[in-house]
Design a protein around this motif. Structure first.
Motif, PDB file in Angstrom:
ATOM      1  N   CYS A   4       0.846  -1.204   0.000  1.00 17.99           N
ATOM      2  CA  CYS A   4       0.000   0.000   0.000  1.00 17.99           C
ATOM      3  C   CYS A   4       0.877   1.248   0.000  1.00 17.99           C
ATOM      4  O   CYS A   4       1.968   1.246   0.565  1.00 17.99           O
ATOM      5  N   GLN A   5       0.356   2.295  -0.592  1.00 15.82           N
ATOM      6  CA  GLN A   5       0.977   3.612  -0.528  1.00 15.82           C
ATOM      7  C   GLN A   5      -0.100   4.627  -0.164  1.00 15.82           C
ATOM      8  O   GLN A   5      -1.228   4.544  -0.667  1.00 15.82           O
ATOM      9  N   VAL A   6       0.247   5.572   0.681  1.00 17.37           N
ATOM     10  CA  VAL A   6      -0.660   6.652   1.065  1.00 17.37           C
ATOM     11  C   VAL A   6       0.017   7.972   0.715  1.00 17.37           C
ATOM     12  O   VAL A   6       1.193   8.172   1.031  1.00 17.37           O
ATOM     13  N   SER A   7      -0.733   8.844   0.074  1.00 16.41           N
ATOM     14  CA  SER A   7      -0.211  10.175  -0.243  1.00 16.41           C
ATOM     15  C   SER A   7      -1.280  11.216   0.039  1.00 16.41           C
ATOM     16  O   SER A   7      -2.478  10.915   0.058  1.00 16.41           O
ATOM     17  N   SER A   8      -0.834  12.434   0.250  1.00 21.82           N
ATOM     18  CA  SER A   8      -1.725  13.558   0.505  1.00 21.82           C
ATOM     19  C   SER A   8      -2.006  14.265  -0.817  1.00 21.82           C
ATOM     20  O   SER A   8      -1.082  14.486  -1.611  1.00 21.82           O
ATOM     21  N   VAL A   9      -3.276  14.605  -1.055  1.00 25.91           N
ATOM     22  CA  VAL A   9      -3.653  15.271  -2.301  1.00 25.91           C
ATOM     23  C   VAL A   9      -4.620  16.415  -2.007  1.00 25.91           C
ATOM     24  O   VAL A   9      -5.338  16.407  -1.008  1.00 25.91           O
ATOM     25  N   ASP A  10      -4.622  17.402  -2.888  1.00 28.02           N
ATOM     26  CA  ASP A  10      -5.614  18.469  -2.850  1.00 28.02           C
ATOM     27  C   ASP A  10      -6.644  18.148  -3.919  1.00 28.02           C
ATOM     28  O   ASP A  10      -6.303  18.008  -5.089  1.00 28.02           O
ATOM     29  N   SER A  11      -7.902  18.013  -3.515  1.00 20.13           N
ATOM     30  CA  SER A  11      -8.961  17.601  -4.440  1.00 20.13           C
ATOM     31  C   SER A  11      -9.968  18.717  -4.656  1.00 20.13           C
ATOM     32  O   SER A  11     -10.308  19.448  -3.726  1.00 20.13           O
ATOM     33  N   THR A  12     -10.445  18.830  -5.872  1.00 13.81           N
ATOM     34  CA  THR A  12     -11.525  19.750  -6.229  1.00 13.81           C
ATOM     35  C   THR A  12     -12.528  18.945  -7.035  1.00 13.81           C
ATOM     36  O   THR A  12     -12.153  18.215  -7.951  1.00 13.81           O
ATOM     37  N   TYR A  13     -13.811  19.056  -6.680  1.00 15.96           N
ATOM     38  CA  TYR A  13     -14.814  18.176  -7.257  1.00 15.96           C
ATOM     39  C   TYR A  13     -16.221  18.761  -7.094  1.00 15.96           C
ATOM     40  O   TYR A  13     -16.446  19.647  -6.268  1.00 15.96           O
ATOM     41  N   TRP A  14     -17.139  18.238  -7.896  1.00 13.28           N
ATOM     42  CA  TRP A  14     -18.549  18.585  -7.753  1.00 13.28           C
ATOM     43  C   TRP A  14     -19.179  17.688  -6.705  1.00 13.28           C
ATOM     44  O   TRP A  14     -19.007  16.469  -6.731  1.00 13.28           O
ATOM     45  N   TRP A  15     -19.950  18.265  -5.765  1.00 17.68           N
ATOM     46  CA  TRP A  15     -20.723  17.490  -4.801  1.00 17.68           C
ATOM     47  C   TRP A  15     -21.921  18.331  -4.389  1.00 17.68           C
ATOM     48  O   TRP A  15     -21.767  19.502  -4.032  1.00 17.68           O
ATOM     49  N   ASN A  16     -23.118  17.763  -4.484  1.00 15.20           N
ATOM     50  CA  ASN A  16     -24.362  18.453  -4.152  1.00 15.20           C
ATOM     51  C   ASN A  16     -24.500  19.763  -4.919  1.00 15.20           C
ATOM     52  O   ASN A  16     -24.829  20.807  -4.352  1.00 15.20           O
TER      53      ASN A  16
END
Length: 104
Positions: free
Chosen positions: A33-45
């Motif tokens: 497994c690998q875990v990384s930190s990301v900045d996410s931008t997305y449509w929700w509601n």
């Protein structure tokens, strides 16, 4: 030799990601497994949202996908968690390692 895949999921809660990875590793469903930190931008509601998330990627074989998906859904904190995968090809040694360390 079975087809190898990388499965990804994202969460804003590192504890959730760590619980998922621990359960998958202890059940020998994934080779690593690998875990990384990301900045996410997305449509929700019907709104654009941004958040800090953690990406969990696991290496495994295709036949274990359904079991892994069920574990992720059972632990995940999102209403609609992204669970996606892609096939990987690589050196004979890495494909052997994934196959040898991912089992039912």
């Amino acid at each position: 030799m079975e087809k190898c895949i990388v499965i990804s999921t994202y969460s804003n809660d590192l504890e959730v990601i760590n619980r998922i990875q621990k359960e998958l590793l202890e059940a020998h469903l994934v080779a690593g497994c690998q875990v990384s930190s990301v900045d996410s931008t997305y449509w929700w509601n019907n709104e654009i949202n941004s958040s800090k998330e953690y990406c969990l990627q696991v290496r495994t074989v295709i036949s274990l996908y359904d079991k892994i998906e069920a574990i992720i859904k059972g632990i995940h904190n999102y209403e609609l968690p992204e669970i996606s995968y892609y096939e990987i090809n690589g050196s004979k040694e890495i494909i052997n390692w994934i196959n040898e360390n991912s089992r039912c």
